[in-house]
Design a protein around this motif. Structure first.
Motif: not given
Length: 670
Positions: A150-151, A141, A145-147, A138, A135, A103-104
């Motif tokens: 966001q990544q 996520h 699942q991230l833009s 998130r 975030l 995950t993040a």
């Protein structure tokens, strides 16, 4: 004058290109001070990415020296370089390079994990960083699942988790749209104002305008090193000189202690923390869970091998036990004495030297448990209108103990019956069923030829050593057969049961010596059933070893399969390995992860193999056969140990290959 934070002195880097050598960097000299925001700009192939890799300790120069805070990196080993990447640098990659299985929050925690930080502390830090970067919703996520923006922010948080004194950003906006790119640059400027040293690598002049200093590189050489006044003016508008001075002062304090911190981290790295094993186990379980089919196919060879070994040992033990039970049905550790010189002696029928007195003499030997003489009669067995053919034997009172018979009904005849030549008989279950299927046999009178005898006992069913359980047996006192049927004074054979604590061979020699002394000649021979038992045991053990060897070969083949699949796994996960090395994983961390995965695969395969072996036993038990598989705790423990050892042996090479991967080559893999 303060010492430069990063000092590149005469650095060159070249790569093999077939038989030629391609020089990417040529005699580079560069100094970067604490708190600077530097942009390295140049066209593709100019050498800027190679320079950044050297600055981040992902690569080493062929020539020259690279010093960090006065320490020469050329004198450092892989673990020391890993400590620098882990505690000094933070990487922001163009393609994010996040681990897809995590995950993040898990991605951000990875560098802190390799810094031996506890689970709770690193989770709190990672959560705080992601929240600061917007975030907070998130955290759980996964990267897919991230833009893109966001990544990239997750990548920034990962770079900062261990402090990230020096942020190395490789084309940080290259994979982002213009809006996300602007946000990323604002974020980097904020980090700069917080005191971080920022090094940007880009080919975009617009991005370079955000930096205080722009270094232009072309064909492996620095052709320009200029201050960017626009950036200075912009920064002066965003922060006061006092605030900037304060942040730089704080950074100075941090960096003057950096060598000591690095030494401290090296001391920590020399210890194996349980958390490292637990986290490596966690990573292995995640990898296995995400590739279930491949994991099962990898285990299959181990499952079959372990199941084969355990089943073969159980089958061997069961077979041996079954054989021993059959032998026990004719008496345990018995020696038969027969007239003549051996089996097949045609003169044996004329040798009549064995007598009941010999049996009485043998009873006096200390190692003898029990003795019975035997006289055999070939007569018809008749009851009412039923006539059957069976075995009629005159025996002593100890016969039933010698042969291992027990009563189902009635009683055995006693010594008084032998002396009085009583016409009493004990029959087996088969004879009872054949003659008295609808009534009790006890008290009934049967005729042996013309001799009437009364049935006083019925024995429990027992299988003879020959396995013929359908034979009809009638036993009388031997005196009754000798005196009332044959009128003879000799016996056909004598059977001796030897005490269990005495070696059968020794007892046999004692019997031969006594009878030879009594007869004056050797006119008899012995059959030692214990010798047969031992021969069968030895043959059974040999067969078990042979089949076990075949099973072990299958286990070995399974281990080679594990190694091959793990080598494939290393190839498939090259990029993941590169990411882990880039964020500070030691070679031992990478090796530990893959070695634990191999051991775990084999250990689980061993457990499933043992379960399969027990399933085979259950199937046997429901097959209706009297044969039972006997499982050995020793073989099960050995199977577990063997599967674990196979994991270590065959997992070592793939794990070592993974640990030795070049991080630059690994990161470039898709």
């Amino acid at each position: 004058m303060t010492e430069a934070l990063l000092n590149v002195v005469g650095v060159s880097r070249s790569f093999a290109a077939g038989e030629d050598e391609l020089t990417v960097l040529k005699e580079i000299n560069l100094q970067i001070n604490r708190g600077e925001m530097v942009a390295i700009i140049g066209a593709s192939g100019s050498g800027k990415s190679t320079l950044m890799n050297i600055l981040g300790c992902l690569d080493k120069p062929n020539k020259g020296h690279y010093l960090i805070n006065g320490q020469d990196t050329s004198a450092m080993d892989e673990n020391e370089l890993a400590a620098l990447r882990r505690e000094y640098f933070g990487f922001i990659f163009q393609r994010y390079h996040l681990l897809g299985d995590l995950t993040a929050l898990g991605n951000v925690e990875v560098p802190a994990l390799y810094a031996n930080e506890g689970p709770r502390a690193r989770q709190e830090k990672a959560t705080k960083l992601l929240t600061r970067l917007g975030l907070s919703d998130r955290l759980e996520h996964k990267p897919n699942q991230l833009s893109g923006g966001q990544q990239q922010r997750v990548s920034v948080a990962r770079a900062l988790i261990n402090g990230g004194d020096v942020i190395l950003a490789d084309e940080p906006t290259g994979a982002l749209d213009s809006s996300s790119g602007e946000e990323m640059m604002k974020l980097l400027r904020e980090l700069h104002r917080d005191g971080h040293t920022i090094i940007l690598v880009t080919h975009d002049a617009h991005i370079a305008e955000f930096a205080d200093r722009v270094i232009e590189i072309k064909d492996g050489e620095i052709i320009g090193d200029t201050l960017n006044n626009k950036a200075n003016v912009h920064q002066s508008n965003e922060s006061t000189a006092e605030g900037a001075a304060e942040s730089v002062a704080v950074l100075e304090d941090n960096h003057t202690q950096a060598p000591q911190q690095t030494l401290k981290s090296r001391r920590l790295a020399s210890k194996i923390y349980w958390s490292r094993y637990l986290e490596a186990l966690k990573m292995a379980l995640i990898g296995m869970s995400n590739n279930r089919l491949r994991t099962f196919l990898t285990m299959l060879g181990i499952i079959i091998g372990i199941a084969s070994v355990v089943s073969v040992v159980a089958l061997g033990a069961g077979s041996q036990q079954s054989i021993m039970n059959n032998i026990a049905s004719m008496g345990t550790n018995t020696i038969e004495i027969k007239p003549g010189t051996g089996l097949g002696d045609r003169r044996s029928a004329r040798v009549r030297s064995l007598t009941a007195a010999d049996a009485d003499a043998l009873k006096s030997l200390s190692f003898v448990d029990s003795v019975t003489p035997t006289v055999k009669a070939n007569v018809a067995i008749r009851y009412s209108s039923e006539t059957v053919t069976g075995s009629v034997e005159g025996v002593g009172t100890d016969y039933f103990r010698v042969r291992g018979y027990s009563l189902a009904q009635g009683q055995f005849f006693a010594a008084d019956s032998v002396v009085a030549m009583e016409q009493v008989a004990v029959i087996d279950e088969n004879t009872s069923q054949a003659l008295f299927s609808e009534e009790s046999a006890l008290g009934q009178v049967i005729f042996l030829g013309s001799l009437p005898v009364r049935v006083i006992g019925v024995t429990q069913p027992i299988e003879s050593a020959s396995g013929n359980s359908d034979e009809l047996n009638v036993w009388l006192p031997y005196t009754t057969v000798s005196g009332r049927i044959f009128r003879q004074n000799y016996v056909d054979d004598i059977t001796v049961r030897v005490d269990e604590n005495v070696e059968s061979e020794v007892a046999e020699q004692g019997i031969i010596s006594l009878l030879t002394m009594r007869h004056g000649v050797v006119d008899f021979f012995t059959i030692n059933t214990d010798t047969i038992r031992k021969s069968i045991e030895k043959t059974s053990e040999t067969m078990t070893m042979l089949i076990s060897a075949i099973a072990f070969i299958s286990l070995l083949v399974g281990g080679i399969g594990v190694m091959n699949i793990m080598l494939v796994s290393v190839t498939e996960r090259t990029r993941e390995i590169g990411i882990r090395i880039a964020v500070g994983a030691r070679q031992t961390d990478i090796m530990l992860q893959f070695l634990i995965e191999a051991v775990l695969v084999c250990f689980c395969g061993g457990a499933l193999g043992i379960g399969l072996a027990y399933l085979v036993g259950v199937i046997f038990s429901y097959s209706g056969s009297d044969f039972q598989m006997i499982y050995s705790a020793t073989s099960i423990v050995a199977a577990f140990a063997c599967s674990t050892l196979i994991g270590v042996m065959f997992g070592y090479l793939p794990a070592r290959n993974a640990a030795r991967l070049n991080p630059i080559e690994a990161l470039s893999r898709d």
